[in-house]
Write a protein that holds these residues in place. Structure first.
Motif, mmCIF file in Angstrom:
data_model
loop_
_atom_site.group_PDB
_atom_site.id
_atom_site.type_symbol
_atom_site.label_atom_id
_atom_site.label_comp_id
_atom_site.label_asym_id
_atom_site.label_seq_id
_atom_site.Cartn_x
_atom_site.Cartn_y
_atom_site.Cartn_z
ATOM 1 N N ALA A 105 38.621 -20.468 -38.167
ATOM 2 C CA ALA A 105 37.751 -21.641 -38.285
ATOM 3 C C ALA A 105 38.240 -22.587 -39.381
ATOM 4 O O ALA A 105 38.223 -23.808 -39.208
ATOM 5 N N TYR A 110 36.921 -26.036 -38.766
ATOM 6 C CA TYR A 110 35.532 -25.610 -38.601
ATOM 7 C C TYR A 110 34.870 -26.102 -37.317
ATOM 8 O O TYR A 110 33.824 -26.757 -37.348
ATOM 9 N N MET A 115 31.970 -21.208 -35.650
ATOM 10 C CA MET A 115 30.957 -20.838 -36.637
ATOM 11 C C MET A 115 29.917 -19.925 -35.998
ATOM 12 O O MET A 115 29.449 -18.964 -36.606
#
Length: 238
Positions: A105, A110, A115
């Motif tokens: 990530a 990200y 997540m």
């Protein structure tokens, strides 16, 4: 020719508890396999139209055999000792997966899906960890209860009424349920069943005598009954 009984030596090797190296290696590979899977596969999922980096591809290729082989190895080790929980291997694998997804990530800026995946891996890691803690507590509680019954309970003779198997075939070991009978202080006949791992070298026969301990104040409580033959032939080594 040998000055050591070969049968006794073989039994000693078979019942020997796994050492630190045999424990650490499969657990380490469980963690590494989980880490590789957690790092590699997200790259393949997120970078749909782009070939993943070489490190990610290597992680993908190695993760499956690492996890499969280390799971088999850990099961073989854990089953040799009741002090080792089977869930420990899965706990470390999912911890590795959580860290691997987290690293992927970071590298992929990200993305929200990773997540969520990392959160899911963390939840499964906590679940396996909880199972391990609960299992360890249950094993310690059972060991304390058995020790208390053997020290404060009533000792008597028990007899095998059903050995639970017909004969040995290709395998030299049989996992089966053996039925025992005994009489309590009031003369009431009772039966109790225990799972035993029986070997061809030490077969169990109907009518075989063994020692049994029970709580005289609660003779019908199966959890407060200890059968010596079952302790001598446990499913897992103590």
């Amino acid at each position: 020719m040998s000055t050591v009984d070969p049968i006794a030596a073989r039994k000693l090797r078979a019942n020997k508890r796994p050492g630190p190296v045999r424990i650490a290696l499969p657990l380490g590979f469980q963690f590494i396999g989980g880490l590789a899977a957690g790092y590699g596969w997200p790259h393949l999922a997120v970078l749909e139209d782009v070939e993943p980096p070489a490190l990610a591809m290597t992680a993908i290729i190695t993760s499956i055999p690492l996890l499969v082989l280390s799971s088999i190895a850990w099961t073989a080790v854990a089953i040799r000792s009741s002090n080792l929980g089977l869930a420990l291997g899965g706990t470390l694998a999912w911890l590795g997966a959580t860290l691997g997804v987290g690293a992927a990530a970071v590298q992929l800026n990200y993305p929200s899906i990773l997540m969520w995946v990392a959160t899911g891996c963390l939840a499964i890691f906590l679940f396996f960890g909880s199972l391990g803690i609960i299992g360890a507590r249950a094993r310690r509680s059972a060991a304390r209860r058995e020790a208390e019954v053997m020290s404060t309970g009533t000792m008597t003779s028990a007899r095998v009424t059903d050995k639970g198997y017909l004969s040995f075939s290709d395998s030299s070991k049989i996992l089966t349920t053996v039925t025992f009978t005994f009489h309590d202080l009031n003369g009431i006949q009772r039966w109790v069943q225990r799972a035993l791992l029986i070997t061809a070298a030490e077969p169990v026969v109907d009518g075989q005598e063994t020692t049994l301990w029970y709580d005289p104040m609660d003779p019908g409580n199966d959890k407060k009954i200890v059968v010596k033959l079952a302790k001598d032939m446990p499913l897992r080594q103590p």
